[in-house]
Write a protein that holds these residues in place. Structure first.
Motif, mmCIF file in Angstrom:
data_model
loop_
_atom_site.group_PDB
_atom_site.id
_atom_site.type_symbol
_atom_site.label_atom_id
_atom_site.label_comp_id
_atom_site.label_asym_id
_atom_site.label_seq_id
_atom_site.Cartn_x
_atom_site.Cartn_y
_atom_site.Cartn_z
ATOM 1 N N ASP A 49 0.761 -1.237 0.048
ATOM 2 C CA ASP A 49 -0.034 0.047 0.026
ATOM 3 C C ASP A 49 0.842 1.320 -0.006
ATOM 4 O O ASP A 49 2.151 1.151 -0.046
ATOM 5 N N PRO A 50 0.074 2.277 0.010
ATOM 6 C CA PRO A 50 1.096 3.518 0.202
ATOM 7 C C PRO A 50 1.810 3.734 1.503
ATOM 8 O O PRO A 50 1.135 2.963 2.361
ATOM 9 N N PRO A 51 2.880 4.244 1.772
ATOM 10 C CA PRO A 51 3.661 4.475 3.050
ATOM 11 C C PRO A 51 2.550 4.907 3.906
ATOM 12 O O PRO A 51 1.722 5.769 4.003
ATOM 13 N N GLY A 52 2.694 4.050 5.247
ATOM 14 C CA GLY A 52 1.915 4.693 6.466
ATOM 15 C C GLY A 52 0.484 4.140 6.311
ATOM 16 O O GLY A 52 -0.338 4.518 7.266
ATOM 17 N N ASN A 200 -2.910 6.411 -18.976
ATOM 18 C CA ASN A 200 -1.842 7.160 -18.180
ATOM 19 C C ASN A 200 -2.307 8.677 -17.944
ATOM 20 O O ASN A 200 -1.256 9.389 -18.362
ATOM 21 N N VAL A 201 -3.452 9.054 -17.552
ATOM 22 C CA VAL A 201 -3.686 10.426 -17.429
ATOM 23 C C VAL A 201 -3.175 10.942 -16.078
ATOM 24 O O VAL A 201 -3.241 10.437 -14.597
ATOM 25 N N PRO A 202 -2.422 12.081 -15.680
ATOM 26 C CA PRO A 202 -1.717 12.609 -14.638
ATOM 27 C C PRO A 202 -2.932 13.057 -13.596
ATOM 28 O O PRO A 202 -3.935 13.874 -14.402
ATOM 29 N N THR A 203 -2.889 13.187 -12.392
ATOM 30 C CA THR A 203 -3.924 13.340 -11.478
ATOM 31 C C THR A 203 -3.292 14.683 -10.585
ATOM 32 O O THR A 203 -1.878 14.502 -10.421
ATOM 33 N N GLN A 204 -3.902 15.519 -10.209
ATOM 34 C CA GLN A 204 -3.368 16.448 -9.049
ATOM 35 C C GLN A 204 -3.496 16.044 -7.861
ATOM 36 O O GLN A 204 -4.352 15.324 -7.293
ATOM 37 N N GLU A 220 0.394 6.943 -11.990
ATOM 38 C CA GLU A 220 0.503 5.540 -11.379
ATOM 39 C C GLU A 220 1.797 5.082 -11.517
ATOM 40 O O GLU A 220 2.348 5.181 -12.702
ATOM 41 N N ARG A 221 2.431 4.493 -10.637
ATOM 42 C CA ARG A 221 3.952 3.858 -10.921
ATOM 43 C C ARG A 221 3.276 2.476 -11.371
ATOM 44 O O ARG A 221 2.250 1.920 -11.111
ATOM 45 N N PRO A 222 4.298 1.781 -11.995
ATOM 46 C CA PRO A 222 4.186 0.573 -12.608
ATOM 47 C C PRO A 222 3.630 -0.584 -11.405
ATOM 48 O O PRO A 222 2.690 -1.242 -11.684
#
Length: 473
Positions: A49-52, A200-204, A220-222
């Protein structure tokens, strides 16, 4: 900013606290969860998961099959139904909240923290009740077998994306992460080959920083995409079981309309992008990268393909249109019950069907109303997210009126805003730095082109920023 986020919570009537009755029921459930008889604490499960993160919905193990013909995925999902009594205080509150809402300064959780970050969360080293999926996949990424049942499990480790990304790069990643890369990449390739979209759309992203708040673009990272593919694998297995049993709720998206596809083709021509007549939109869009301004604009336009997603309940007959067009599969939300209401219903439905039992009445009764509840939650979540980004943009730019910035014109408002000459009078600009996406006023805007723009106004009350195009001519 904290006051601004508080105002957003108030505007969208997000609940701040749980009632004493809900907390008391959560406390009792956490003290004495219903542990299944089946003991699978032998499985080498991990979470990533994301850190934390503390609300850990899923834990997985990936193995090569003994016959060498593919993979076996063990996927444990937090068994929220082991803690939440149908019709009880926790259940009613979950139906009111529907989702966990994420704001830059904190979350508004679906369940009390004693459950979502404690007794129900698949934290490492803790024995937990889980919905345990076992899915076999062949060497081509096709599902060949599926099983689901309740079991007690114990996660071995809590991993995070950035650390595992570095571990893969330097060759120190555990085997399960190497297999995640291998299988996730295979499933992603299969998704594109069957006509699915991977945009692969960038989000804010808004995050706290030493100077206050920081806006950045996130892609998103691979490793995040590979992990998402495993979740999609389970969601597709859940949809298969429910369709075979003729009861459940699917996440559906209709095929794009001819009007939408014609608009995309017009945008491609305007952006100078090749799109052969017989080439599908999926092939064109999956190859795009946000690093190129013209391709970034096309990716922005392609988001129109995702409009119309909904939830389709059924009981007794298979739905006429069960597919999710963007994924190109039948799919159901199944893997995030700590954060999303409907996933608990998916788990209970699939468990009953797999065991040859009747789906509980409390599930059947809820099926007709679940789609409306989830769609309300989705709308509210998007509105809250957008309000938080708008707030951050206005605060970050408040003292920079008159400054010039470089940006890319993403699209033109040619559907709603036309001047007297029949030309769009506004568009959307994506600044490089800071990560702001905002309305841009001006005629004959060069879509997909880098432009210089000037910040003309910031309205902190309305959370709006305004730019003018600086015409090079």
């Amino acid at each position: 900013m904290p006051e601004g986020f508080a105002a957003i919570r108030s505007e969208h009537t997000l609940p701040e606290n749980f009632s004493d009755a809900v907390l008391a029921e959560a406390h009792e459930a956490a003290r004495d969860p219903r542990l299944p008889a089946l003991d699978r604490t032998d499985l080498e499960l991990i979470t990533i998961d994301p850190p934390g993160a503390r609300d850990l919905d899923q834990a997985m193990a990936i193995e090569r099959r003994a016959d060498g013909a593919g993979y076996r995925v063990w996927y444990a999902i937090a068994d929220v139904a082991a803690f939440v009594m149908p019709g009880g205080e926790l259940d009613r509150e979950a139906h009111r909240r529907v989702l966990t809402y994420y704001l830059p300064d904190g979350r508004v959780p679906l369940h009390p923290a004693e459950l979502s970050e404690g007794a129900a969360s698949l934290l490492p080293g803790q024995e937990r009740p889980a919905v345990l999926w076992c899915v076999d996949v062949d060497a081509h990424g096709r599902r060949t077998a599926v099983d689901v049942r309740r079991a007690r499990v114990r996660s071995r480790a809590q991993l995070d994306y950035p650390t595992m990304e570095r571990a893969l790069a330097d060759g120190t990643a555990p085997e399960v992460i190497s297999l995640l890369r291998e299988l996730g990449g295979l499933l992603e390739a299969r998704q594109t080959s069957r006509g699915g979209l991977i945009l692969n759309v960038p989000t804010q992203d808004v995050a706290a920083a030493a100077e206050g708040w920081r806006l950045s673009y996130a892609v998103e990272r691979p490793i995040e995409r590979w992990n998402a593919q495993i979740s999609l694998l389970i969601g597709a297995a859940a949809a298969f079981i429910m369709l075979e049993g003729r009861i459940g709720v699917l996440r559906t998206l209709p095929d794009p309309s001819p009007v939408t596809l014609r608009r995309l083709r017009r945008a491609a021509r305007a952006l100078g992008m090749a799109w052969p007549e017989r080439r599908g939109y999926q092939q064109v869009l999956n190859a795009l990268t946000p690093d190129d301004p013209h391709q970034a604009a096309m990716l922005w336009e392609s988001m129109s393909l995702l409009r119309g997603a909904g939830y389709t309940p059924f009981d007794g007959e298979r739905p006429a249109h069960p597919r999710h067009a963007a994924l190109a599969i039948d799919y159901a939300h199944a893997t995030a019950p700590l954060r999303r209401l409907i996933d608990r219903y998916t788990s209970v439905t699939c468990l009953a069907l797999a065991a040859g039992e009747e789906v509980p009445d409390w599930v059947r009764t809820a099926l007709p109303t679940l789609p409306g509840e989830m769609e309300r939650g989705d709308r509210d979540s998007k509105a809250v997210e957008r309000a938080c980004v708008d707030l951050a943009e206005s605060v970050v730019l408040a003292d920079r009126i008159g400054e010039e910035f470089t940006g890319v014109v993403l699209d033109l408002n040619d559907r709603i805003d036309w001047d007297q000459n029949g030309k769009p009078d506004a568009g959307t600009v994506m600044l490089r730095d800071p990560a702001v996406i905002a309305r841009l006023d001006g005629h004959d805007l060069p879509q997909g082109t880098e432009v210089r723009v000037r910040l003309t106004k910031v309205d902190l009350t309305k959370r709006k920023v305004y730019f003018d195009w600086i015409d090079a001519e």
